[in-house]
Motif scaffolding. Structure first.
Motif, PDB file in Angstrom:
ATOM      1  N   TYR A 105      -2.588  12.734   3.479  1.00 24.93           N
ATOM      2  CA  TYR A 105      -1.458  13.422   2.852  1.00 24.93           C
ATOM      3  C   TYR A 105      -1.243  14.770   3.535  1.00 24.93           C
ATOM      4  O   TYR A 105      -2.196  15.385   4.036  1.00 24.93           O
ATOM      5  N   GLN A 106       0.010  15.226   3.521  1.00 19.72           N
ATOM      6  CA  GLN A 106       0.359  16.558   4.000  1.00 19.72           C
ATOM      7  C   GLN A 106       0.828  17.381   2.808  1.00 19.72           C
ATOM      8  O   GLN A 106       1.688  16.927   2.045  1.00 19.72           O
ATOM      9  N   GLN A 107       0.279  18.578   2.650  1.00 20.42           N
ATOM     10  CA  GLN A 107       0.716  19.448   1.559  1.00 20.42           C
ATOM     11  C   GLN A 107       1.163  20.795   2.139  1.00 20.42           C
ATOM     12  O   GLN A 107       0.352  21.557   2.652  1.00 20.42           O
ATOM     13  N   VAL A 108       2.459  21.059   2.058  1.00 19.19           N
ATOM     14  CA  VAL A 108       2.968  22.368   2.465  1.00 19.19           C
ATOM     15  C   VAL A 108       2.924  23.285   1.263  1.00 19.19           C
ATOM     16  O   VAL A 108       2.903  22.845   0.108  1.00 19.19           O
ATOM     17  N   LEU A 109       2.918  24.585   1.533  1.00 14.23           N
ATOM     18  CA  LEU A 109       2.727  25.587   0.484  1.00 14.23           C
ATOM     19  C   LEU A 109       3.778  25.437  -0.610  1.00 14.23           C
ATOM     20  O   LEU A 109       4.975  25.333  -0.314  1.00 14.23           O
ATOM     21  N   GLY A 110       3.326  25.378  -1.863  1.00 11.70           N
ATOM     22  CA  GLY A 110       4.241  25.316  -2.986  1.00 11.70           C
ATOM     23  C   GLY A 110       4.741  23.936  -3.334  1.00 11.70           C
ATOM     24  O   GLY A 110       5.577  23.790  -4.238  1.00 11.70           O
ATOM     25  N   GLN A 111       4.246  22.915  -2.626  1.00 11.52           N
ATOM     26  CA  GLN A 111       4.673  21.538  -2.872  1.00 11.52           C
ATOM     27  C   GLN A 111       3.475  20.657  -3.193  1.00 11.52           C
ATOM     28  O   GLN A 111       2.336  21.010  -2.889  1.00 11.52           O
ATOM     29  N   GLY A 112       3.754  19.500  -3.787  1.00 11.17           N
ATOM     30  CA  GLY A 112       2.704  18.519  -3.960  1.00 11.17           C
ATOM     31  C   GLY A 112       2.427  17.788  -2.650  1.00 11.17           C
ATOM     32  O   GLY A 112       3.248  17.810  -1.738  1.00 11.17           O
ATOM     33  N   PRO A 113       1.273  17.144  -2.535  1.00  9.48           N
ATOM     34  CA  PRO A 113       0.962  16.377  -1.321  1.00  9.48           C
ATOM     35  C   PRO A 113       1.982  15.261  -1.086  1.00  9.48           C
ATOM     36  O   PRO A 113       2.488  14.663  -2.042  1.00  9.48           O
ATOM     37  N   GLN A 114       2.250  15.002   0.197  1.00  7.67           N
ATOM     38  CA  GLN A 114       3.136  13.894   0.594  1.00  7.67           C
ATOM     39  C   GLN A 114       2.343  12.866   1.370  1.00  7.67           C
ATOM     40  O   GLN A 114       1.609  13.221   2.316  1.00  7.67           O
ATOM     41  N   PHE A 115       2.534  11.618   1.017  1.00  8.02           N
ATOM     42  CA  PHE A 115       1.793  10.501   1.608  1.00  8.02           C
ATOM     43  C   PHE A 115       2.182  10.282   3.064  1.00  8.02           C
ATOM     44  O   PHE A 115       3.377  10.201   3.391  1.00  8.02           O
ATOM     45  N   ILE A 116       1.159  10.174   3.940  1.00 10.14           N
ATOM     46  CA  ILE A 116       1.409   9.894   5.346  1.00 10.14           C
ATOM     47  C   ILE A 116       1.014   8.462   5.688  1.00 10.14           C
ATOM     48  O   ILE A 116       1.826   7.679   6.191  1.00 10.14           O
ATOM     49  N   PHE A 117      -0.266   8.103   5.450  1.00 11.37           N
ATOM     50  CA  PHE A 117      -0.783   6.778   5.805  1.00 11.37           C
ATOM     51  C   PHE A 117      -1.827   6.311   4.787  1.00 11.37           C
ATOM     52  O   PHE A 117      -2.486   7.132   4.158  1.00 11.37           O
ATOM     53  N   GLN A 118      -1.980   4.995   4.696  1.00 13.88           N
ATOM     54  CA  GLN A 118      -3.155   4.404   4.078  1.00 13.88           C
ATOM     55  C   GLN A 118      -3.767   3.392   5.038  1.00 13.88           C
ATOM     56  O   GLN A 118      -3.036   2.592   5.659  1.00 13.88           O
ATOM     57  N   TYR A 119      -5.084   3.402   5.146  1.00 10.68           N
ATOM     58  CA  TYR A 119      -5.821   2.468   5.991  1.00 10.68           C
ATOM     59  C   TYR A 119      -6.929   1.796   5.188  1.00 10.68           C
ATOM     60  O   TYR A 119      -7.582   2.434   4.359  1.00 10.68           O
TER      61      TYR A 119
ATOM     62  N   ALA B  62       0.835  -1.195   0.000  1.00  8.56           N
ATOM     63  CA  ALA B  62       0.000   0.000   0.000  1.00  8.56           C
ATOM     64  C   ALA B  62       0.869   1.243   0.000  1.00  8.56           C
ATOM     65  O   ALA B  62       0.899   1.984   0.978  1.00  8.56           O
ATOM     66  N   ASP B  63       1.553   1.463  -1.096  1.00  8.85           N
ATOM     67  CA  ASP B  63       2.233   2.734  -1.265  1.00  8.85           C
ATOM     68  C   ASP B  63       1.207   3.790  -1.615  1.00  8.85           C
ATOM     69  O   ASP B  63       0.246   3.527  -2.328  1.00  8.85           O
ATOM     70  N   GLY B  64       1.438   4.999  -1.140  1.00  9.49           N
ATOM     71  CA  GLY B  64       0.574   6.096  -1.509  1.00  9.49           C
ATOM     72  C   GLY B  64       0.947   6.638  -2.863  1.00  9.49           C
ATOM     73  O   GLY B  64       1.809   6.099  -3.569  1.00  9.49           O
ATOM     74  N   LEU B  65       0.284   7.714  -3.250  1.00  8.36           N
ATOM     75  CA  LEU B  65       0.612   8.411  -4.480  1.00  8.36           C
ATOM     76  C   LEU B  65       1.849   9.273  -4.248  1.00  8.36           C
ATOM     77  O   LEU B  65       2.016   9.856  -3.169  1.00  8.36           O
ATOM     78  N   THR B  66       2.693   9.346  -5.284  1.00  8.10           N
ATOM     79  CA  THR B  66       3.831  10.260  -5.275  1.00  8.10           C
ATOM     80  C   THR B  66       3.513  11.383  -6.247  1.00  8.10           C
ATOM     81  O   THR B  66       3.206  11.121  -7.421  1.00  8.10           O
ATOM     82  N   PHE B  67       3.586  12.611  -5.756  1.00  2.00           N
ATOM     83  CA  PHE B  67       3.180  13.766  -6.549  1.00  2.00           C
ATOM     84  C   PHE B  67       4.384  14.567  -7.035  1.00  2.00           C
ATOM     85  O   PHE B  67       5.435  14.588  -6.393  1.00  2.00           O
ATOM     86  N   GLY B  68       4.177  15.264  -8.183  1.00  2.00           N
ATOM     87  CA  GLY B  68       5.084  16.330  -8.558  1.00  2.00           C
ATOM     88  C   GLY B  68       4.738  17.579  -7.752  1.00  2.00           C
ATOM     89  O   GLY B  68       3.773  17.605  -6.996  1.00  2.00           O
ATOM     90  N   LYS B  69       5.553  18.641  -7.954  1.00  2.00           N
ATOM     91  CA  LYS B  69       5.324  19.885  -7.216  1.00  2.00           C
ATOM     92  C   LYS B  69       4.079  20.625  -7.689  1.00  2.00           C
ATOM     93  O   LYS B  69       3.538  21.451  -6.953  1.00  2.00           O
TER      94      LYS B  69
ATOM     95  N   GLU C 218      -6.976  -1.243   9.441  1.00  2.00           N
ATOM     96  CA  GLU C 218      -5.557  -1.459   9.730  1.00  2.00           C
ATOM     97  C   GLU C 218      -4.686  -0.563   8.857  1.00  2.00           C
ATOM     98  O   GLU C 218      -5.037  -0.264   7.709  1.00  2.00           O
ATOM     99  N   GLU C 219      -3.532  -0.180   9.400  1.00  2.00           N
ATOM    100  CA  GLU C 219      -2.561   0.570   8.623  1.00  2.00           C
ATOM    101  C   GLU C 219      -1.958  -0.342   7.573  1.00  2.00           C
ATOM    102  O   GLU C 219      -1.400  -1.388   7.884  1.00  2.00           O
ATOM    103  N   ARG C 220      -2.029   0.089   6.319  1.00  2.00           N
ATOM    104  CA  ARG C 220      -1.535  -0.744   5.203  1.00  2.00           C
ATOM    105  C   ARG C 220      -0.306  -0.123   4.552  1.00  2.00           C
ATOM    106  O   ARG C 220       0.376  -0.811   3.787  1.00  2.00           O
ATOM    107  N   GLY C 221      -0.080   1.137   4.802  1.00  2.00           N
ATOM    108  CA  GLY C 221       1.093   1.796   4.219  1.00  2.00           C
ATOM    109  C   GLY C 221       1.402   3.054   5.001  1.00  2.00           C
ATOM    110  O   GLY C 221       0.504   3.670   5.594  1.00  2.00           O
ATOM    111  N   ARG C 222       2.703   3.399   5.039  1.00  2.00           N
ATOM    112  CA  ARG C 222       3.120   4.556   5.809  1.00  2.00           C
ATOM    113  C   ARG C 222       4.215   5.277   5.047  1.00  2.00           C
ATOM    114  O   ARG C 222       5.144   4.639   4.549  1.00  2.00           O
ATOM    115  N   GLY C 223       4.130   6.585   4.993  1.00  2.00           N
ATOM    116  CA  GLY C 223       5.174   7.387   4.368  1.00  2.00           C
ATOM    117  C   GLY C 223       6.253   7.740   5.372  1.00  2.00           C
ATOM    118  O   GLY C 223       6.265   7.251   6.504  1.00  2.00           O
TER     119      GLY C 223
END
Lengths: 114, 112
Positions: free
Chosen positions: B35-49, A99-106, B53-58
């Motif tokens: 997902y966490q998205q800071v200003l000016g960046q694309g979203p970053q994966f934190i968790f999948q459930y 269960a990898d998440g999505l990887t995004f561009g900027k 159950e937790e199935r994936g973690r960033g």
């Protein structure tokens, strides 16, 4: 080197023009590709999903994937001022049931001038 | 049909506090991702459930945790908040076995 590279722009084009947005990636494990549109301070909206090399069309949008070159594109025909937004490419690895998440561009900030 | 909903829409916290963010997926979707998205960046994966159950973690520290409830809704918890945790937190849902994800409007967290 980031796994997914996307020019942040801004990209400014006149209304009615064809827009080309692109991403490159470095990991051949990426097999599933998406394009999202995000308006300021809103959540991303899914525009296109593809998983094979070639073209997929939906209305004014065409998504193109070239896995051999690790390059994906989104084309917008007859662009409208309402298309002004940030466009994010996203991809997912074929992790064999993991269960990898999505990887995004900027994201590329697109401005359509009336 | 209602899309993914998140609450609250915006909150302000002080360094060191903890926060709980909530998400309800699209009806029929059993998988939820954060997902966490800071200003000016694309979203970053934190968790999948899915299936609670937790199935994936960033690549996020243990201060971040989550859980999924029997109705498939989910909570994201962040402890010992840092200034760098200020971001838009996005929840996404999907059908099991599908790769495309649908995002909610996000919760904008400001840490002062």
């Amino acid at each position: 080197q980031k796994e997914v590279e996307q020019d942040p722009g801004p990209l400014s084009v006149p209304e009615g023009a064809i827009v080309s947005l692109n991403c490159t990636y470095s990991n051949s494990a990426f097999q599933y590709f998406m394009w999202y549109r995000q308006y300021s301070r809103k959540g991303p909206e899914l525009l296109m999903y593809t998983y094979s090399s070639g073209n997929k069309e939906d209305g004014r949008f065409t998504a193109q994937v070239d896995k051999s070159s690790k390059y994906i594109s989104l084309f917008i025909r007859d662009s409208q001022p309402s298309d002004s937004a940030t466009y994010l490419c996203a991809m997912r690895k074929d992790s064999g049931g993991g269960a990898d998440g999505l990887t995004f561009g900027k994201g590329t900030h697109l401005i359509i001038q009336p | 049909d209602a899309g993914v909903t998140q609450s609250p829409t915006h909150l302000i916290k002080t360094r060191g506090q903890h926060v709980t963010l909530r998400c309800s997926p699209i009806s029929g979707h059993k998988s939820v991702s954060w997902y966490q998205q800071v200003l000016g960046q694309g979203p970053q994966f934190i968790f999948q459930y899915y299936e609670k159950e937790e199935r994936g973690r960033g690549n996020f520290p243990d201060r971040f945790s989550a859980r999924q409830f029997p109705n498939y809704s989910s909570e994201l918890n962040v402890n010992a908040l840092l200034l760098g945790d200020s971001a838009l937190y996005l929840c996404a849902s999907s059908f099991l076995g599908r790769h495309e994800q649908y995002f909610g409007p996000g919760t904008r967290l400001t840490v002062t």
